[in-house]
Design a protein around this motif. Structure first.
Motif: not given
Length: 186
Positions: A90-95
């Motif tokens: 989940i790249p959005a979580l990292v963002d």
């Protein structure tokens, strides 16, 4: 054949050496059942201690490492998050974490510390286990998602380890139990 008479008591002894009524067998069975009940009652205690100590250590390790809270640089939370962004589930979580890496780092460190202490002391044990499971889930979906094969990534194992504590709480040697007993007395 009924066995032999015991010279001292005159009672019949069975072929297995017990009294005719199987007294020794019954006594051993009761002892074993008592031991098994005690072992079952304390079965989650080693897991609680391990996870509690591990999460306290992880939180303190982060809080005492000044490089961890930096936005950039070797060993910083910012660099780690940028390094796993593209390979995470989940790249959005990292963002979201990258919007404020320092704040995210402190949230993780204090979260680990609170989860560890709650687990060790058995205070709000199910809530602490939920927090531990959520921290482990977020780390699995971000930091260790790219590990292949999946079972080499430790965050998934931590996630699974929290589930029995989430379900059972801390039924023995815990502040939760002490508080529940005090409420029943009143």
């Amino acid at each position: 054949m009924t066995g032999q008479k015991d010279a001292g008591s005159g009672k019949d002894r069975g072929a297995d050496g017990t009294d005719g009524d199987g007294g020794h067998v019954v006594e051993r069975r009761a002892t074993f059942d008592q031991w098994r009940a005690t072992a079952s009652r304390y079965a989650l205690l080693p897991l609680r201690i391990f996870l509690g100590v591990t999460f306290v250590y992880a939180g303190l390790d982060k809080l005492t490492d000044s490089a961890f809270f930096a936005d950039t640089g070797s060993g910083s939370i910012g660099e780690m998050m940028r390094g796993v962004r593209d390979s995470s589930a989940i790249p959005a979580l990292v963002d979201l974490a990258l919007n404020n890496p320092t704040g995210f780092g402190y949230a993780i460190a204090f979260g680990e510390l609170a989860v560890g202490l709650g687990t060790l002391f058995g205070l709000f044990a199910r809530l602490a286990a939920l927090g531990g499971a959520l921290i482990s889930l977020s780390l699995w979906l971000t930091v260790s998602w790219q590990v292949h094969p999946y079972y080499l990534g430790n965050d998934l194992a931590y996630l699974m380890s929290w589930l029995p504590l989430l379900l059972a709480g801390a039924p023995v040697l815990s502040l939760d139990r002490l508080l529940a007993e005090r409420r029943r007395i009143r």
